[in-house]
Design an enzyme around this catalytic site. Sequence first.
Site, PDB file in Angstrom:
ATOM      1  CB  THR A  46      -0.932   0.036   1.227  1.00 19.02           C
ATOM      2  OG1 THR A  46      -0.185   0.467   2.376  1.00 19.02           O
ATOM      3  CG2 THR A  46      -1.528  -1.342   1.508  1.00 19.02           C
ATOM      4  CB  CYS A  47       0.290   4.834  -0.390  1.00 17.29           C
ATOM      5  SG  CYS A  47      -1.051   5.191   0.753  1.00 17.29           S
ATOM      6  CD  GLN A  99      -4.689  -0.439   0.192  1.00 22.54           C
ATOM      7  OE1 GLN A  99      -4.662  -0.477   1.429  1.00 22.54           O
ATOM      8  NE2 GLN A  99      -4.252   0.601  -0.496  1.00 22.54           N
TER       9      GLN A  99
END
Length: 402
Positions: A46-47, A99
């Site tokens: 993920t970010c 996610q």
Amino acid sequence: MGDIELLSWNYKDTPDTFSEIIKHDYRYFESMMESRSIKNYVILVTCNRIEIYFRPEQILMGSIEGSLYLEYPESVKHLFMVASGLESMAIGENDILRQIKSSFDIASKRGKLDKFLSYTFRKALSVGKDVRTLTDISHGKTSLSSISLDIIQNQYGLAGKKLCIIGTGKMATALLNYLAGSKTNITVAGRSVEHARELAIKYGADYSDTSNIPSLIKSNEIIIAATSSKNYIIRAEDYSAINENKIMIDLSNPPNIEQTMNEYIAFYDLDRIYSISKETREHRKLEITKAEEIVENELTLYTSKINEMKSDDIIAAFYKFANRIKQDELEELAKKTDIKESQMEIIDIMMNSFTKKLLAPYTDSIKNFIKNNENYSYILEEYDTMLGNMMKKDKKAEISKK
């Protein structure tokens, strides 16, 4: 094969190494596992985090490249916390479940799951859903997009402002959803002007490409960078000469905006947004406590189920081992006697019945012990070790016969 272990690089636990490690792609982490002969793993990207949950043949040496390293059961508890939104920068965010599901699906398609990893991730998704159903942790605004816009609204206002979103992905779409009805003049800018145009038309915004960043900065009061680029999109020289008030928000990781000193720029990066979002966490203390209790309860149930699965494997190995011995003895009997095939079939049936009756009390005792005792992991380890040694001896005996 060992229990589930975890390597994690994330904004909270490993901030110094995270900004560098996130520049690598999925294949880099895949190679990291394969080079260590680890075949069963799930990679979550993920970010704000990169995490690898895996089942090694033997215990790993510990942290790799500055990661947080957790062994079982802490590794699984961490996954449950992540799925519940308790480890997110924006507490209670919902997108993390998507996610995790995506990472799980990728691992499945690539053949990287065994039954333990598969069950663990299905359980994590279930825990995440339960936390959001049974608590109010995800009520209100929970995403980074919404929190960043709240900050701007509260401190500067949005109505009548000229705002440019650089990016055309999911975060840009989320920003546009939150901005609906805000009476903000919005421009969507992207590397592909066609993608920017498509998104802009959908939300009634203007559009542009990113070929002239200084012009976009000059013509807008608020600039939000929300892309997956591994490099700076806005460089210091693009806005160093600005002499009128601007607000710059960088929601990307790695950063998309290179920072420099300029008295006219109000700058918000992920660290600053996270600091402000801690106030949200304070308001949700009760819900966080409820969520943590759910995680702990589900972890207890999970541990019990996993140990049952391990015991089933051990019991299956017992029967497999017994069957191999039976086959060897039948072969020896056939060599030493002039026994008919029909008689051999009857003996085989009798020996199968004998094996089941002989092993039944012991296998039942294993299951009962596991059902009625909390600290039973050690007995599984002892049985596993014993069976492994027996199998090795049996294999050596086979080789020596040949």
